[in-house]
Scaffold this motif. Structure first.
Motif: not given
Length: 203
Positions: A69, A124, A130, A134, A137-138
């Motif tokens: 990520s 995040y 995550y 994602d 988006k969170a």
């Protein structure tokens, strides 16, 4: 000296890898710090010292499970930085340096906007593990639920307005350059005169 196609491609990979590596290191540190702070909020004892369990586990998690990520999110800004450095390099070797200067300015604002959003996403990633998309988006969902969209809008409004104004000016300059190339060439206009009129339209 000129480079072959393969040499230019290898040079592109080396320069991109430099920016990418720097972004991965910086964002890995960010996710590690986010994980430590999250642990400290819920269990201060585990994050009570420099070599505590929270620091060690957050560092390992950032450089193993969350590394994909981090690498994906870092690539976005690294690409923008590479394009900006390329434009800056061409600006010093090209007669139409004003146009390249405007492109560099646009890329600088795009880079700042991207960095503004993705630094929240990496928080995040560090807190919950995550994926990058994602996490983005969170973050946006959290801001909408907590009423923070006004703060973000105020923060980014000046940059977005300047970016839009610069894009409009750039489009006008390109149109003037095309019109000058079509009609000015038929009338024997000099290249220097066409460049000057393009700059004036851009301003």
């Amino acid at each position: 000296t000129g480079l072959s196609g393969l040499g230019a491609f290898i040079m592109f990979l080396f320069i991109l890898s430099y920016y990418w590596t720097m972004q991965v290191i910086a964002n890995s540190n960010r996710t590690t710090i986010a994980g430590v702070i999250g642990t400290w909020c819920f269990n201060p004892i585990d994050a009570s010292s420099f070599c505590s369990t929270a620091v060690r586990e957050s560092f390992i998690r950032s450089n193993t499970y969350s590394l994909g990520s981090i690498a994906f999110g870092s690539l976005i800004v690294a690409m923008i930085q590479f394009i900006k450095s390329s434009v800056k390099s061409m600006r010093g070797r090209n007669r139409a340096s004003c146009l390249y200067c405007c492109l560099e300015c646009l890329l600088m604002y795009i880079e700042r906007i991207a960095q503004y959003f993705h630094k929240w996403a990496f928080v995040y990633v560090g807190l919950y593990g995550y994926g990058y998309i994602d996490a983005g988006k969170a973050v946006m969902t959290l801001f909408q639920q907590r009423g923070c969209m006004a703060i973000i809008s105020d923060n980014l409004a000046r940059r977005m307005l300047y970016l839009i104004a610069s894009c409009v000016g750039l489009c006008v300059g390109v149109v003037c350059a095309l019109v000058g190339a079509m009609f000015g060439g038929a009338q024997g206009a000099h290249e220097d005169e066409m460049i000057i009129w393009t700059y004036l339209a851009l301003l």
